[in-house]
Design an enzyme around this catalytic site. Structure first.
Site, PDB file in Angstrom:
ATOM      1  N   ASP A 148     -96.615  20.771 -33.297  1.00 16.67           N
ATOM      2  CA  ASP A 148     -97.657  20.175 -32.458  1.00 16.67           C
ATOM      3  C   ASP A 148     -98.984  20.088 -33.205  1.00 16.67           C
ATOM      4  OD1 ASP A 148     -98.508  19.008 -30.044  1.00 16.67           O
ATOM      5  OD2 ASP A 148     -97.515  20.528 -28.844  1.00 16.67           O
ATOM      6  N   GLU A 182     -97.998  14.760 -33.272  1.00 15.40           N
ATOM      7  CA  GLU A 182     -99.469  14.613 -33.272  1.00 15.40           C
ATOM      8  C   GLU A 182     -99.913  13.501 -32.323  1.00 15.40           C
ATOM      9  OE1 GLU A 182    -101.548  11.927 -35.822  1.00 15.40           O
ATOM     10  OE2 GLU A 182    -100.056  11.152 -34.452  1.00 15.40           O
ATOM     11  N   TRP A 183     -98.985  13.092 -31.416  1.00 16.43           N
ATOM     12  CA  TRP A 183     -99.283  12.245 -30.260  1.00 16.43           C
ATOM     13  C   TRP A 183     -99.677  10.807 -30.608  1.00 16.43           C
ATOM     14  CZ3 TRP A 183    -103.486  16.249 -30.080  1.00 16.43           C
ATOM     15  CH2 TRP A 183    -102.943  17.526 -29.879  1.00 16.43           C
ATOM     16  N   GLY A 184     -99.482  10.389 -31.856  1.00 14.10           N
ATOM     17  CA  GLY A 184     -99.826   9.028 -32.238  1.00 14.10           C
ATOM     18  C   GLY A 184    -101.295   8.796 -32.498  1.00 14.10           C
ATOM     19  N   ASP A 204     -98.079  12.855 -24.071  1.00 16.56           N
ATOM     20  CA  ASP A 204     -96.925  13.395 -23.364  1.00 16.56           C
ATOM     21  C   ASP A 204     -96.407  12.450 -22.283  1.00 16.56           C
ATOM     22  OD1 ASP A 204     -97.283  15.600 -24.921  1.00 16.56           O
ATOM     23  OD2 ASP A 204     -97.723  16.987 -23.276  1.00 16.56           O
TER      24      ASP A 204
END
Length: 383
Positions: A148, A182-184, A204
Site C-alpha cells: 500500500d 498506490e491507487w493510480g 478503493d
C-alpha cells in the site's frame, strides 16, 4: 518543478538497468481471496483457516482462486532488531504456521505491507525496512505481497519507493507476487510494468453501483498497459457483500474478468448465497480473464445508456459484452463487425457465457435484449 521531477523519475525507470520484475509470476491475472472488503481489521487465524476450508469445499479453489491474502492489521510492531511481529492475539500460531496451513491445502499465501512508515490502519510500514521485511516474508513462506501507499514522505514518490521493495523481494530468491497499491495517483500504468505484477489504477472499490461505474471509467482507457506479467488492478471484487443485486454483481464480475483485472474475492466465503457462488465460479467468464493472449478488454462502442466491450482471445475467438447502463429500462442492443474490428462477411457462433449455450450463428452483426444494469456476454467462435 514537481512535474518535471516526476517526469525525470519516470524516464529514469524506463532505462534502468533492471529489466523488470523477473519473477515468472502473473502470466495471467491473479485469483484468490483478500480479507479487507468484508473483514477490515477484524481478522484472525481462525477466519483464515475457515476461509481456506470453505474455498476448497465450495469449489472456488478448483476454478483458480489460489491466493489467500491477509490485508492490513495482521502486524503489531517490530523487535529491537527491526523484525516485523504479528499480532499475537489474532495470530497466536504465527504467520509462518498459517502459511504452512494454507500450503498444506495446495494454496498460496499472501500478506500486506505499506511503502510508508505506517500502514493505512497505523500498523508498522516497510519504508526503510524493505530488505528485512522481504527476507522475513520469504522465511515464512509468503507467496504474495500487497504493498500500500499510506503515510509516505512527501519527497519520495512511489516511483522511488516501490522499486526498493521489488529489488528486496527479488533478492530473497523466493518468487513473491508483487501487488502494488498506490491507487493510480501517479499513473502507474505508465511506469509500473518493470516494478510490479499488478498495480492499482484507482482508489478503493466499494459495494456501490456508482463506485463500480466510476472505476470502470478510470481503468478502461489503460488497457494497452496490461499484459502477461503485469496487470491493471481496479481493486477487488465486491460480489457477495450484499448491497447490490444479482444482476449488478453479474455485470461487475463480467467486466472485471474482461478487463483482465485480478479476481480477488472480497466477501465472506463461508456464508455465500447460491447466486454468489454461481457468479464467482463461472468458468467460461474466468476463462476470458485467464486467456493466454492477455489482452485487456476495452470499450469499442458507447451510446447514451449503452456500451459494447470486446477482448480478443486465443484461437481466433473474441469476448463481447453488451452492457446496458440504464438503471430502469431494458434495451435491444446491436454491434457490427466493423465496430468490433472483425472481418466483413466472417461468421461466428455466439456462445452465451452466462446461459452456457450457443445462441446462434452470426455474420456482420450481433444483437440481444439486455436487462437494466445488465450484460449479455458472448464468446464469438469462428464458424
Amino acid at each position: 518543478m514537481k512535474l518535471l521531477l516526476i517526469s525525470a523519475v519516470v524516464a529514469a525507470l524506463c532505462v534502468a538497468s533492471s529489466v523488470g520484475l523477473d519473477n515468472g509470476l502473473g502470466r495471467t491475472p491473479q485469483m484468490g481471496f483478500n480479507t479487507w472488503n468484508h473483514f477490515g481489521c477484524n481478522i484472525n487465524e481462525t477466519i483464515i483457516r475457515s476461509t481456506v476450508d470453505a474455498m476448497i469445499d465450495t469449489g472456488l479453489t478448483a476454478v483458480g482462486y489460489n491466493y489467500i491474502n491477509l490485508d492490513d492489521c495482521w502486524a503489531l510492531n517490530r523487535t529491537a532488531a527491526g523484525v516485523i511481529v504479528a499480532d499475537p492475539v489474532a495470530f497466536p500460531s504465527g504467520i509462518a504456521a498459517l502459511a504452512s496451513y494454507v500450503h498444506s491445502k495446495g494454496l498460496l499465501f499472501g500478506v500486506y505491507s505499506d511503502a510508508g512508515t505506517k500502514t493505512c490502519a497505523g500498523r508498522p510500514g516497510s519504508l526503510g525496512y524493505e530488505k528485512i521485511d522481504a527476507q522475513t516474508y520469504a522465511s515464512w513462506g509468503v507467496d504474495y505481497l500487497k504493498y500500500d501507499n499510506c503515510n509516505a514522505p512527501a519527497d519520495q514518490t512511489p516511483m522511488v519507493r516501490y522499486p526498493v521493495m521489488r529489488d528486496a523481494l527479488n533478492a530473497t530468491g523466493r518468487p513473491i507476487f508483487f501487488s502494488m497499491c498506490e491507487w493510480g495517483d501517479y499513473d502507474p500504468a505508465k511506469w509500473a510494468a518493470p516494478v510490479g505484477n499488478s498495480w492499482r489504477t484507482t482508489g478503493d472499490v466499494s459495494d456501490s453501483w456508482s463506485r463500480i461505474i466510476t472505476i470502470l471509467e478510470a481503468n478502461e482507457p489503460l488497457w494497452k498497459a496490461a499484459g502477461p506479467g503485469g496487470w491493471n488492478d481496479p481493486d477487488m471484487l465486491e460480489v457477495g457483500n450484499g448491497v447490490l443485486s444479482t444482476t449488478e454483481y453479474t455485470s461487475h464480475f463480467t467486466l472485471w474478468a474482461l478487463m483482465k483485472a485480478p479476481l480477488i474475492i472480497g466477501c465472506d466465503v463461508t456464508k455465500m448465497t447460491n447466486d454468489t457462488l454461481r457468479i464467482l465460479t463461472n468458468t467460461e467468464v474466468i476463462e476470458w480473464n485467464q486467456d493466454s493472449l492477455g489482452i485487456q478488454g476495452h470499450r469499442v462502442k458507447r451510446g447514451l445508456l449503452s456500451e459494447v466491450w470486446m477482448a480478443p482471445l486465443a484461437n481466433g475467438r473474441f469476448a463481447v459484452v453488451l452492457f446496458n447502463t440504464d438503471p430502469l429500462l431494458s434495451a435491444h442492443m446491436t454491434v457490427t463487425w466493423a465496430e468490433l474490428g472483425l472481418t466483413a462477411g466472417s461468421k461466428y457462433t455466439a456462445r452465451d457465457v452466462w446461459q452456457h449455450k450457443n445462441v446462434g450463428l452470426y455474420a456482420g452483426t450481433f444483437d440481444a435484449q439486455v436487462a437494466p444494469k445488465g450484460v449479455v456476454a458472448v464468446t464469438l467462435v469462428p464458424a
